[in-house]
Motif scaffolding. Structure first.
Motif, short mmCIF file in Angstrom:
data_model
loop_
_atom_site.label_atom_id
_atom_site.label_comp_id
_atom_site.label_asym_id
_atom_site.label_seq_id
_atom_site.Cartn_x
_atom_site.Cartn_y
_atom_site.Cartn_z
N SER A 163 0.59 -1.10 0.08
CA SER A 163 0.00 0.15 0.16
C SER A 163 0.91 1.25 0.05
CB SER A 163 -0.83 0.00 1.10
OG SER A 163 -1.64 1.19 1.24
N ASP A 164 1.93 1.39 0.98
CA ASP A 164 2.89 2.37 0.77
C ASP A 164 3.55 2.35 -0.54
OD1 ASP A 164 2.28 2.86 3.47
OD2 ASP A 164 4.06 1.77 4.29
N GLY A 166 2.69 1.77 -3.43
CA GLY A 166 1.62 2.39 -4.54
C GLY A 166 1.34 3.85 -4.31
N ARG A 167 1.44 4.36 -3.12
CA ARG A 167 0.82 5.74 -3.01
C ARG A 167 1.54 6.51 -4.01
NH1 ARG A 167 1.99 5.88 2.14
NH2 ARG A 167 -0.03 5.05 2.81
N ASP A 168 0.70 7.62 -4.62
CA ASP A 168 1.19 8.60 -5.37
C ASP A 168 1.94 8.39 -6.72
OD1 ASP A 168 0.12 10.65 -3.60
OD2 ASP A 168 1.75 10.32 -2.30
N ASN A 171 -2.21 5.97 -11.88
CA ASN A 171 -3.25 5.11 -11.96
C ASN A 171 -2.70 3.86 -12.71
OD1 ASN A 171 -3.02 5.82 -14.81
ND2 ASN A 171 -4.65 7.40 -14.76
N TYR A 195 -6.25 -3.46 -7.96
CA TYR A 195 -6.19 -1.96 -7.69
C TYR A 195 -6.22 -1.74 -5.99
CZ TYR A 195 -7.92 -1.74 -12.49
OH TYR A 195 -7.70 -1.97 -13.88
N GLU A 196 -6.87 -2.51 -5.41
CA GLU A 196 -7.05 -2.46 -4.02
C GLU A 196 -6.03 -2.49 -3.35
OE1 GLU A 196 -9.21 -4.50 -0.17
OE2 GLU A 196 -9.66 -5.21 -2.33
N THR A 198 -2.95 -2.03 -4.25
CA THR A 198 -1.73 -1.19 -4.60
C THR A 198 -2.11 0.33 -4.18
OG1 THR A 198 -2.69 -0.92 -6.89
CG2 THR A 198 -0.88 -2.62 -6.55
N GLY A 199 -3.51 0.38 -4.08
CA GLY A 199 -4.02 1.88 -3.71
C GLY A 199 -3.90 2.62 -5.02
N MET A 200 -4.06 2.01 -6.24
CA MET A 200 -4.03 2.74 -7.26
C MET A 200 -5.25 2.88 -8.02
SD MET A 200 -0.42 1.32 -8.88
CE MET A 200 0.26 2.82 -9.71
#
Length: 297
Positions: A163-164, A166-168, A171, A195-196, A198-200
């Protein structure tokens, strides 16, 4: 006195062996005898999770596809294919429990002619939650609670790190190739969990979350969508089919114009793990590792 003690011990062991445990399945709670001696795992994701827990199935599909499942081949009886379990071979094994999931879930009624069966399907839209729930259920069923807790802790650590990572980062678009054909999968779909974790956000317009085969797309669609990242699954490679590889299919002038291609953000995931063993513990953790490594670059 010794005879009475021995008889009492035998009764205690018998009562322990007959203890029941209630676990969550895809069809709701099921109460089963604890620690079945022989289990037939008719799904690769199920076999994967059992293997991670240290449980060896007595029966499996005849083709296991994935390298990390091959050690099971020598100890488990082959009982047909993922599409068509062989009931005669299954009956010859004499399982106490049969587990179906995903592709084989439709065969539950058929295999229940041989032994009790449960459905441990995982849903792509809730795959992470489902994978943890199935792992916990199997741990309870086979008396492997400590092992299950340790595996879930490791999984949670990987999810937090990913999760960290994939941040910023922009897409993404999840693609499945099948030779020269391509399908895109959006949020909430069969592969929407990518998507979930990776947070993307998904690039482009919303896609049909209910289409199990995804939305058929073209090179033009990919160019117009212009994702920052492409996460690619090669179905042909996963099942050993002939035809162009995912790399060959995507090596196109239009795709080369995308941000993903220009920045080296076309990521080929371990397709067999994702496509053939959804929710399997090792398959899932290996895929998370692949995503984390790509996003860390």
């Amino acid at each position: 006195m010794r005879t009475l003690f021995t008889a009492g011990l035998a009764m205690l062991l018998a009562s322990t062996a007959l203890a029941d445990v209630t676990i969550e399945t895809a069809q709701g709670p099921e109460t089963l005898p604890e620690m079945p001696a022989k289990v037939a795992a008719l799904d690769l994701g199920v076999a994967d999770t059992l293997m991670a827990l240290g449980v060896t199935p007595a029966a499996l599909p005849e083709k296991l596809f994935l390298d990390h499942l091959q050690p099971l081949a020598g100890s488990a009886a082959p009982v047909g294919t993922l599409q068509e379990p062989d009931l005669e071979q299954l009956a010859a094994v004499g399982p106490d429990l049969i587990v179906v999931a995903n592709r084989t879930a439709v065969k539950r009624d058929a295999v229940e002619q041989v032994a009790p069966a449960i459905d441990m399907t995982v849903d792509g839209a809730t795959l992470i939650e489902d994978a943890k729930a199935r792992l916990s259920a199997f741990a309870a069923l086979f008396g492997k609670e400590a092992e299950g807790e340790a595996l879930i802790a490791t999984l949670n650590d990987k999810l937090a790190g990913l999760s960290d990572a994939g941040r910023d980062k922009g897409n993404a678009l999840v693609l499945l190739t099948n030779g020269p054909k391509m399908s895109a999968y959006g949020a909430g779909s069969r592969f929407g969990w990518i998507y979930e974790v990776t947070g993307m956000p998904q690039a482009g317009k919303p896609l049909d979350a209910k289409a199990s085969h995804g939305d058929a797309v073209s090179h033009e669609f990919i160019a117009q969508t212009n994702p920052d990242w492409l996460f690619v699954l090669d179905r042909g490679a996963a099942i050993g089919a002939d035809g162009p590889s995912a790399e060959a299919t995507l090596d196109n002038e239009l795709v080369r114009q995308t941000n993903a291609w220009k920045n080296g953000h076309v990521v080929y995931l371990p397709a067999g793990n994702v496509y053939l063993a959804p929710g399997g513990y090792t398959s899932l953790t290996e895929t998370l590792d692949s995503l984390a490594a790509a996003l860390a670059e």
